[in-house]
Design an enzyme around this catalytic site. Structure first.
Site, PDB file in Angstrom:
ATOM      1  N   GLY A 266      43.888  39.754   5.723  1.00  0.00           N
ATOM      2  CA  GLY A 266      44.157  38.378   5.335  1.00  0.00           C
ATOM      3  C   GLY A 266      44.007  37.432   6.505  1.00  0.00           C
ATOM      4  N   HIS A 267      44.464  37.858   7.673  1.00  0.00           N
ATOM      5  CA  HIS A 267      44.381  37.058   8.901  1.00  0.00           C
ATOM      6  C   HIS A 267      43.630  37.880   9.932  1.00  0.00           C
ATOM      7  CE1 HIS A 267      45.274  34.657  12.375  1.00  0.00           C
ATOM      8  NE2 HIS A 267      46.230  33.954  11.804  1.00  0.00           N
TER       9      HIS A 267
ATOM     10  N   HIS B 259      41.637  28.137   7.311  1.00  0.00           N
ATOM     11  CA  HIS B 259      42.611  28.256   8.391  1.00  0.00           C
ATOM     12  C   HIS B 259      41.890  28.395   9.729  1.00  0.00           C
ATOM     13  CE1 HIS B 259      45.865  30.168  10.760  1.00  0.00           C
ATOM     14  NE2 HIS B 259      46.679  29.548   9.917  1.00  0.00           N
TER      15      HIS B 259
ATOM     16  N   GLU C   5      46.659  24.411   7.707  1.00  0.00           N
ATOM     17  CA  GLU C   5      46.353  24.540   9.142  1.00  0.00           C
ATOM     18  C   GLU C   5      44.848  24.732   9.329  1.00  0.00           C
ATOM     19  OE1 GLU C   5      50.498  26.527  10.677  1.00  0.00           O
ATOM     20  OE2 GLU C   5      48.912  27.897  10.046  1.00  0.00           O
TER      21      GLU C   5
ATOM     22  N   GLU D 163      46.072  23.007  16.080  1.00  0.00           N
ATOM     23  CA  GLU D 163      47.052  24.018  16.486  1.00  0.00           C
ATOM     24  C   GLU D 163      46.692  24.626  17.835  1.00  0.00           C
ATOM     25  OE1 GLU D 163      48.748  28.337  14.954  1.00  0.00           O
ATOM     26  OE2 GLU D 163      47.841  26.979  13.494  1.00  0.00           O
TER      27      GLU D 163
ATOM     28  N   CYS E 134      47.104  27.610  18.885  1.00  0.00           N
ATOM     29  CA  CYS E 134      46.426  28.898  18.703  1.00  0.00           C
ATOM     30  C   CYS E 134      44.951  28.707  18.361  1.00  0.00           C
ATOM     31  CB  CYS E 134      47.107  29.704  17.603  1.00  0.00           C
ATOM     32  SG  CYS E 134      48.718  30.387  18.050  1.00  0.00           S
TER      33      CYS E 134
ATOM     34  N   CYS F  20      53.923  31.697  16.832  1.00  0.00           N
ATOM     35  CA  CYS F  20      52.658  32.277  17.271  1.00  0.00           C
ATOM     36  C   CYS F  20      52.127  31.622  18.542  1.00  0.00           C
ATOM     37  CB  CYS F  20      51.626  32.173  16.155  1.00  0.00           C
ATOM     38  SG  CYS F  20      51.432  30.518  15.475  1.00  0.00           S
ATOM     39  N   CYS F  21      52.352  30.309  18.690  1.00  0.00           N
ATOM     40  CA  CYS F  21      51.734  29.581  19.802  1.00  0.00           C
ATOM     41  C   CYS F  21      52.313  29.924  21.178  1.00  0.00           C
ATOM     42  CB  CYS F  21      51.808  28.082  19.549  1.00  0.00           C
ATOM     43  SG  CYS F  21      50.859  27.557  18.096  1.00  0.00           S
TER      44      CYS F  21
END
Length: 818
Positions: A226-227, A286, A338, A354, A356, A422-423
């Protein structure tokens, strides 16, 4: 567990992708295709590892040391305080308790910080940190299930996250992040092994990779992650072990994306799952997922020679650079997923950008440089590096931006941590690796990509070269390089001449300098100026080099005005300022009236620069005179006040409190937002029921274009839903009020804010709240002010009481009273 032979000859250790010269094994038939994908090739250009580059400059060394000494320990402490580390202990059976956190990917925060810590160990011994990592790795190892599965929220039976992770393993890969977690673990484990020589974490990663390799295949489970990031992680394991099945699995996951295998319903553009990756030609969905995927495609293209992958990512890069790149290097225009926006959709105040995604964009552009040896990719990388990348962390290393907007009304500030964190972890591993972007090699070609004071020892075909840079870059464009080859050797030195020094703002027509500058770039070798031979953005110098040879490069750094393509609506009639690689912004503390959105900077105004040692650890600022617009009391007539203004590097904003900021400044009155005159609402104190976000937005006198307008600030109660909430104005003295006008915020189709179920107006009398008397309807209509006229009240406070719809939150753009 399968025994893995580590096929390493030499290690070229680099941050997000460890380039390892592996033993080339015989071709092995691919389990995921009809043809062999033996390592036919690799990146034609190889990065010089950051462990071989020792910076001694005033810009990067303080940041790298702050990352090592402050950010990494701080981030680990946050993981402990928020239960992220305890989750491993609970899964490992050494601690009782319930699983912490609201996201199934919280495990990766520990992995990313561990990766960053490994990079610091590679360049500086730290026994205490080394021991801490061993303890953490032991916790992770205990959390791993017998067959290699490692995903603490499922092991800990966290019902709260059931909707994310699905009822059983791999059953909801679109949302579960099981493979995303694995990818970050592989990245961290390889980094730790290469930094320390220890196999404790690598063995955990390989055990998990064995499970995944035995689960996903053409004749088994055919679902993409998915990611994305496992693709890059698997390539890392391939480089460390030499086992081709990891490379094949990375390619398998990429090829499954956008492919309806076994009747699978595609997930759509958000996951880049709308068409096969080799057919994609636009950056969609994304932004972090996308840039990680493009970087993974570059890895597989380099290692397999697959030109279809390369053609696809070249097409997508062209789309980004011509239509979807911010002047700060950021990508991902919208908070709606995002994600990348439509072509030329580049709003400023609602820009998501973002942190990331900026880091992912660095990974992708650096890989494209390694494939093509073209400076245009480093031009983009440098723009990110000095602007939209490092803006994500404060100078003290303890607060972070998740989005990085290009304008603010005061609603933005860095946070000490996030629920979705996450960042910060990505920052720790990114900053540690910056020296690895400075140099690269190809046979007897040495590329100097970035300019920073320090020394490096570089291996070329002709032998070792020591190169020393002496410079104050990015504050000064004077660069001196001292070359000391191990023996006199003939090589080609490639000096990047940045696009900004060649009158090219970006490698497209998305942005351009308002005027070309005629300042001359000069290059001298041993004191004699040489003719410049420019190839793909590099000045090439082919000669026989001997010890003590000196190259002097002069890059003029005038202040430049930048304008955007006319299709970028948000930037029409506006200008951005840049000097060298740094983009500048105007921020409220530096202006006499503490406002910048009402500022107009005419093209003819001259600008100057000077170095301020007392500001942000030392920065060059830009000065000039500008017009500041203000509405008179009639709210129609505009007055103009000319005064000095000051601009600072964009990365340094938001260190001095909340207030206005703008990268894009009006060139003409029509593009500015005049400061509104004072009103009863604007002079009121705003308070709200607990959980209200950005209350100052309701009386900032900025009228939205629609209820869904994200280009201006708005107030909301999300994630509270279905509750009774309030927001109120308090006055310094008794005031007569008879009218209220409310412009509701509603992000239907994007988020969870909706028009409220109902609302009413109360006023304070004698310390008690009373309902106003009105015959008007209390409207809940979109895209307009909902006005209510009531009997005049004399009060020191007035309140809106709002009933949120069931399962939804609500928000307000603007609330006027009179």
């Amino acid at each position: 567990m399968k025994s893995h032979r580590l096929g390493i000859c030499t290690v070229c250790f680099f941050m997000s992708f460890v380039f390892v010269s592996i033993i080339v094994l015989p071709a092995v038939h691919s389990a995921s295709s009809d043809t062999s994908i033996a390592p036919k090739s690799d990146y034609p250009v190889q990065p010089v590892p950051f462990t071989a580059v020792h910076l001694q400059d005033e810009f990067w060394i303080p940041r790298i040391e702050t990352n090592r000494a402050v950010t990494i320990p701080y981030a680990f402490a946050q993981c402990e305080e928020t239960g992220r580390i305890d989750n491993f202990d609970i899964a490992g059976g050494v601690k009782d308790g319930t699983h912490s956190g609201d996201f199934p990917f919280d495990d990766t925060d520990a992995y990313k910080i561990l990766e960053g810590a490994a990079y610091t160990l590679a360049v500086k011994a730290d026994p205490k940190l080394d021991a801490y990592l061993d303890e953490l790795i032991a916790k992770i190892a205990r959390a791993q299930e017998e067959d290699g599965y490692l995903y603490t929220c499922r092991t800990n039976s966290c019902e709260r996250l059931r909707n994310w992770m699905g009822p059983e393993r791999w059953s909801k890969l679109r949302d579960s992040h099981e493979l995303y977690n694995a990818g970050h673990m592989y990245e961290a484990a390889a980094a730790h092994f290469l930094a320390t020589g220890k196999r404790n974490f690598l063995d955990v990663a390989l055990k998990n990779a064995d499970l995944i390799a035995n689960t996903f295949a053409p004749d088994k489970l055919r679902i993409p992650p998915g990611h994305q990031i496992i693709e890059m992680g698997l390539v890392r394991l391939y480089r460390v072990t030499g086992e081709e099945r990891f490379l094949r699995l990375a390619k398998f996951f990429l090829d499954e994306r956008g492919t309806p295998s076994n009747g699978r319903k595609l997930w759509g553009p958000y996951n880049q799952d709308h068409k096969p990756v080799i057919e994609q030609d636009e950056a969609v969905g994304h932004a972090v997922r996308a840039t990680y995927m493009y970087a993974g495609m570059a890895d597989v293209a380099a290692l397999t020679g697959d030109t279809h992958y390369l053609t696809a990512i070249d097409r997508i890069w062209d789309n980004v650079v011509t239509k979807k790149l911010y002047i700060t290097g950021g990508v991902g225009a919208t908070g709606r997923g995002e994600a990348f926006g439509e072509n030329y959709e580049l709003p400023n105040m609602s820009a998501y950008c973002e942190t990331c995604a900026a880091i992912g964009n660095v990974y992708w552009n650096h890989r494209l440089f390694l494939l093509h040896a073209d400076a245009k990719y480093i031009d983009v990388l440098e723009r990110i590096l000095y602007n939209g990348g490092i803006s994500g962390v404060s100078l003290d290393g303890k607060t972070f931006f998740y989005p990085n907007p290009l304008a603010s009304q005061g609603q933005h500030q860095r946070s000490p941590w996030f629920g979705c964190a996450c960042c910060p972890g990505n920052i720790t591993r990114f900053i540690a690796s910056v020296p690895g972007y400075v140099y690269a090699v190809k046979n007897d070609d040495l590329f100097v990509n970035l300019y920073a004071a320090g020394k490096a020892t570089i291996a070329l075909q002709t032998g070792k070269f020591e190169i020393e840079q002496q410079t104050r870059y990015p504050w000064d464009g004077q660069i001196k390089l001292v070359v000391n080859p191990e023996k006199t050797s003939e090589i080609t030195l490639h000096l990047r001449i940045p696009g900004w020094a060649r009158n090219q703002a970006v490698p497209s027509d998305l942005y351009r300098f308002l005027e070309d500058h005629s300042d001359v770039i000069t290059i001298k070798v041993n004191g004699e100026e040489i003719e410049q031979n420019l190839e793909n953005g590099y000045a090439t110098i082919r000669r026989e080099w001997k010890k003590g040879d000196v190259v002097e490069l002069h890059l003029p750094m005038p202040i430049r005005r930048i304008i955007a393509h006319e299709n970028v609506e948000a930037d029409r009639g506006k200008v951005a300022l840049q000097r060298g690689p740094l983009v500048y912004c105007a921020e409220w503390p530096d202006q006499e009236n503490h406002h910048v959105l009402n500022m107009v900077l005419p093209d003819e105004v001259s600008l100057t620069t000077d170095f301020r040692k007392d500001l942000f650890d030392g920065v060059n600022v830009i000065r000039g005179r500008a017009r500041f617009l203000t509405y008179e009391n009639d709210q129609q007539t505009i007055s103009q006040n000319e005064q000095e203004f000051l601009a600072i590097p964009y990365y340094a904003w938001a260190h001095r409190g909340k207030g206005e900021m703008a990268v894009w400044l009006a060139r003409e009155n029509e593009a500015a937002r005049p400061l509104a005159g004072p009103t009863l609402a604007s002079q009121s104190k705003v308070t709200t029921s607990p959980g209200g976000k950005t209350p100052e937005a309701v009386n900032d006198q900025c009228e939205p274009k629609s209820s869904d307008d994200h280009s201006v600030s708005f107030f909301h109660w999300w994630p509270k839903k279905g509750s009774l909430e309030w927001i109120q104005y308090e006055f310094d003295s008794l005031q007569e009020v008879s009218t209220a006008e409310v412009y509701w915020f509603d992000d239907t189709g994007i988020g969870e804010c909706r028009l409220p179920a109902s609302w009413r107006i109360l006023y304070r009398a004698g310390g008690k709240w009373e309902k106003v008397h009105s015959e008007d309807k209390f409207g809940v209509e979109k895209d307009r002010f909902n006005q209510v006229v009531f009997e005049t009240v004399k009060t020191d406070a007035i309140r809106l009481e709002i009933q949120l719809k069931e399962n939804y939150s609500a928000g307000i753009h603007e609330w006027r009273i009179k």
